[in-house]
Enzyme design. Structure first.
Site, PDB file in Angstrom:
ATOM      1  N   THR A   1       0.862  -1.191   0.000  1.00  0.00           N
ATOM      2  CA  THR A   1       0.000   0.000   0.000  1.00  0.00           C
ATOM      3  C   THR A   1       0.898   1.240   0.000  1.00  0.00           C
ATOM      4  O   THR A   1       1.991   1.213   0.563  1.00  0.00           O
ATOM      5  CB  THR A   1      -0.868  -0.015   1.281  1.00  0.00           C
ATOM      6  OG1 THR A   1      -1.797  -1.076   1.161  1.00  0.00           O
ATOM      7  CG2 THR A   1      -1.602   1.292   1.506  1.00  0.00           C
TER       8      THR A   1
ATOM      9  N   ARG B   1     -14.693  -6.458  -0.364  1.00  0.00           N
ATOM     10  CA  ARG B   1     -14.065  -6.089   0.919  1.00  0.00           C
ATOM     11  C   ARG B   1     -13.417  -4.702   0.800  1.00  0.00           C
ATOM     12  O   ARG B   1     -12.682  -4.436  -0.143  1.00  0.00           O
ATOM     13  CB  ARG B   1     -13.012  -7.139   1.285  1.00  0.00           C
ATOM     14  CG  ARG B   1     -12.238  -6.843   2.578  1.00  0.00           C
ATOM     15  CD  ARG B   1     -10.918  -6.163   2.314  1.00  0.00           C
ATOM     16  NE  ARG B   1     -10.100  -6.031   3.512  1.00  0.00           N
ATOM     17  CZ  ARG B   1      -8.970  -5.335   3.580  1.00  0.00           C
ATOM     18  NH1 ARG B   1      -8.522  -4.707   2.509  1.00  0.00           N
ATOM     19  NH2 ARG B   1      -8.286  -5.260   4.693  1.00  0.00           N
ATOM     20  N   ILE B   2     -13.684  -3.853   1.758  1.00  0.00           N
ATOM     21  CA  ILE B   2     -13.043  -2.533   1.790  1.00  0.00           C
ATOM     22  C   ILE B   2     -12.132  -2.490   3.011  1.00  0.00           C
ATOM     23  O   ILE B   2     -12.552  -2.850   4.111  1.00  0.00           O
ATOM     24  CB  ILE B   2     -14.100  -1.404   1.931  1.00  0.00           C
ATOM     25  CG1 ILE B   2     -15.203  -1.509   0.864  1.00  0.00           C
ATOM     26  CG2 ILE B   2     -13.430  -0.037   1.904  1.00  0.00           C
ATOM     27  CD1 ILE B   2     -14.771  -1.259  -0.545  1.00  0.00           C
ATOM     28  N   GLY B   3     -10.903  -2.040   2.797  1.00  0.00           N
ATOM     29  CA  GLY B   3      -9.957  -1.965   3.911  1.00  0.00           C
ATOM     30  C   GLY B   3     -10.002  -0.605   4.594  1.00  0.00           C
ATOM     31  O   GLY B   3     -10.958   0.161   4.448  1.00  0.00           O
ATOM     32  N   ASP B   4      -8.962  -0.318   5.330  1.00  0.00           N
ATOM     33  CA  ASP B   4      -8.888   0.946   6.073  1.00  0.00           C
ATOM     34  C   ASP B   4      -8.483   2.133   5.202  1.00  0.00           C
ATOM     35  O   ASP B   4      -8.767   3.286   5.546  1.00  0.00           O
ATOM     36  CB  ASP B   4      -7.877   0.822   7.220  1.00  0.00           C
ATOM     37  CG  ASP B   4      -6.490   0.504   6.690  1.00  0.00           C
ATOM     38  OD1 ASP B   4      -6.365  -0.446   5.878  1.00  0.00           O
ATOM     39  OD2 ASP B   4      -5.526   1.197   7.062  1.00  0.00           O
TER      40      ASP B   4
ATOM     41  N   THR C   1      -0.713   1.843   6.936  1.00  0.00           N
ATOM     42  CA  THR C   1      -0.616   0.620   6.134  1.00  0.00           C
ATOM     43  C   THR C   1      -0.536  -0.570   7.071  1.00  0.00           C
ATOM     44  O   THR C   1       0.163  -0.519   8.082  1.00  0.00           O
ATOM     45  CB  THR C   1       0.603   0.648   5.195  1.00  0.00           C
ATOM     46  OG1 THR C   1       0.737  -0.656   4.604  1.00  0.00           O
ATOM     47  CG2 THR C   1       1.897   0.991   5.907  1.00  0.00           C
ATOM     48  N   GLY C   2      -1.267  -1.598   6.742  1.00  0.00           N
ATOM     49  CA  GLY C   2      -1.241  -2.777   7.606  1.00  0.00           C
ATOM     50  C   GLY C   2      -2.517  -3.565   7.458  1.00  0.00           C
ATOM     51  O   GLY C   2      -3.255  -3.380   6.480  1.00  0.00           O
ATOM     52  N   HIS C   3      -2.786  -4.416   8.424  1.00  0.00           N
ATOM     53  CA  HIS C   3      -3.975  -5.270   8.371  1.00  0.00           C
ATOM     54  C   HIS C   3      -5.210  -4.393   8.604  1.00  0.00           C
ATOM     55  O   HIS C   3      -5.540  -4.036   9.729  1.00  0.00           O
ATOM     56  CB  HIS C   3      -3.849  -6.365   9.432  1.00  0.00           C
ATOM     57  CG  HIS C   3      -4.822  -7.473   9.219  1.00  0.00           C
ATOM     58  ND1 HIS C   3      -4.573  -8.762   9.557  1.00  0.00           N
ATOM     59  CD2 HIS C   3      -6.059  -7.480   8.679  1.00  0.00           C
ATOM     60  CE1 HIS C   3      -5.613  -9.526   9.243  1.00  0.00           C
ATOM     61  NE2 HIS C   3      -6.529  -8.760   8.712  1.00  0.00           N
TER      62      HIS C   3
HETATM   63  N1  ASP Z   1      -4.258  -1.505   4.840  1.00  0.00           N
HETATM   64  C1  ASP Z   1      -4.463  -2.130   3.561  1.00  0.00           C
HETATM   65  C2  ASP Z   1      -5.784  -2.879   3.603  1.00  0.00           C
HETATM   66  O1  ASP Z   1      -6.072  -3.503   4.594  1.00  0.00           O
HETATM   67  C3  ASP Z   1      -3.374  -3.075   3.186  1.00  0.00           C
HETATM   68  C4  ASP Z   1      -1.960  -2.613   3.455  1.00  0.00           C
HETATM   69  O2  ASP Z   1      -1.750  -1.536   3.967  1.00  0.00           O
HETATM   70  O3  ASP Z   1      -1.034  -3.327   3.106  1.00  0.00           O
HETATM   71  O4  ASP Z   1      -6.473  -2.875   2.632  1.00  0.00           O
END
Ligand code: ASP
Length: 340
Positions: free
Chosen positions: A203, A231-234, A254-256
């Site tokens: 990301t 699915r929508i992320g953060d 960036t992350g989970h």
């Molecule tokens: N945060 C992003 C998501 O969950 C993925 C990522 O940052 O690597 O969609």
């Protein structure tokens, strides 16, 4: 930084008493960018790939800094910097975006302005070449904050953004990652989700303070490999993946994503600064290394506060990142330590 701040304060004291706006003064600019956090280990990296990442991060951060120095607004600097990364197959945004379980790309992006608290986001878009540009278009030309799917695509098209084929985002590397993830997911008997660290990173995000002293943050992503369609992320969620408020700080995460949404990570960092008076570094470290670690969420953030202080904090093995501070000092990093 302290010196800059007190100088600014003194200048403001005299300029403001003359009835002039502080924003008419040339201010120091700064930029920090990320290219994703996750299980990024030196042993899995070839020297060529490492070089390629460093070169692209350096190109992007220098472009953004030059734009800021030339006096453009923070939104333009954020969008144009992120576009360098969206166009690079190295990152999970635009070209090089990860695949959904069903083999498509669904992209998310957002941008927020810390002076107006105006924001724009697009989610789950498949035919927009530059999701960050579309997010900015939502910020500027829509009464809404977030548009999704075909609604966002139609909106972008109505503003002259030509639709693109979803396959333009394809890369062999991400397809291989999808095949691996699918195999693991099917073997585990779960239909979607349960991504591992190296099935996701890449990301991209940028945070700046511009010559007017405005903080702007933006984030763009393909999300997580093998995610369920829809699915929508953060990343497009204002407050979770992106936040900017001139009275505290601006953040791109960036992350989970599920954890970043549930813990409202980007806004939480700035709220801690605003309401408890802690420094940006302390707020970011508490949220990323205490709150998120306890919850089991991995990832990181980049941020700048209203004085131009920069933070790049992550609880994963690595985070692609680069920054140029208010003194013009350039730093680039992949693993825990800065590379240069
Ligand atoms: N945060 C992003 C998501 O969950 C993925 C990522 O940052 O690597 O969609």
């Amino acid at each position: 930084m302290k010196r800059t701040f007190s100088l600014k304060t003194m200048l403001c004291a005299s300029v403001c008493s003359l009835g002039l706006s502080f924003s008419t003064l040339a201010a120091d600019v700064a930029i920090v960018i990320h290219g994703g956090a996750g299980t990024i280990l030196k042993k899995n990296m070839t020297p060529e790939l490492e070089k390629a990442y460093i070169a692209k991060l350096t190109e992007a951060v220098k472009k953004g800094y030059a734009l800021l120095q030339s006096g453009v607004d923070g939104e333009t600097a954020v969008v144009e910097t992120i576009q360098v990364l969206e166009q690079s197959p190295l990152f999970n945004a635009g070209i090089g975006a990860v695949y959904t379980f069903d083999g498509e790309h669904e992209l998310d992006a957002s941008i927020m302005h810390g002076g107006t608290l105006n924001a724009g986001a697009v989610a789950g878009v498949k035919t927009i070449a530059s999701p960050i540009a579309a997010a900015r278009a939502v910020l500027e030309h829509s009464p809404h904050v977030m548009l999704s799917g075909t609604g966002a695509e139609d909106f972008a098209q109505s503003l002259g953004m030509e639709p693109v084929d979803n396959h333009i985002f394809d890369t062999e590397r991400r397809y291989k990652a999808l095949e691996k993830a699918r195999e693991r997911i099917l073997q585990a008997g779960i239909s979607y989700g349960g991504q591992q660290g190296n099935e996701r990173f890449g990301t991209v995000g940028a945070v700046v303070i511009d010559k007017q002293g405005n903080l702007v943050a933006g984030t763009s992503t393909g999300g997580m490999t093998a995610k369920r369609y829809g699915r929508i992320g953060d990343s497009p969620v204002i407050g979770a993946g992106t936040w900017a408020d001139n009275s505290s700080c601006a953040v791109s995460a960036t992350g989970h994503g599920e954890y970043f949404i549930r813990y409202h990570v980007a806004a939480d960092i700035c709220s801690r600064m605003k309401y408890t008076g802690v420094s940006l570094d302390e707020a970011a470290n508490t949220v990323i290394n205490n709150v998120l670690v306890e919850a089991g969420g991995d990832g990181g953030i980049i941020a700048i506060d209203h004085d131009g202080n920069i933070a790049a904090v992550f609880n994963s093995a690595g985070m692609y990142r680069a920054q140029i501070d208010t003194d013009g000092k350039v730093k680039v990093g992949i693993y825990k330590e800065w590379v240069e």
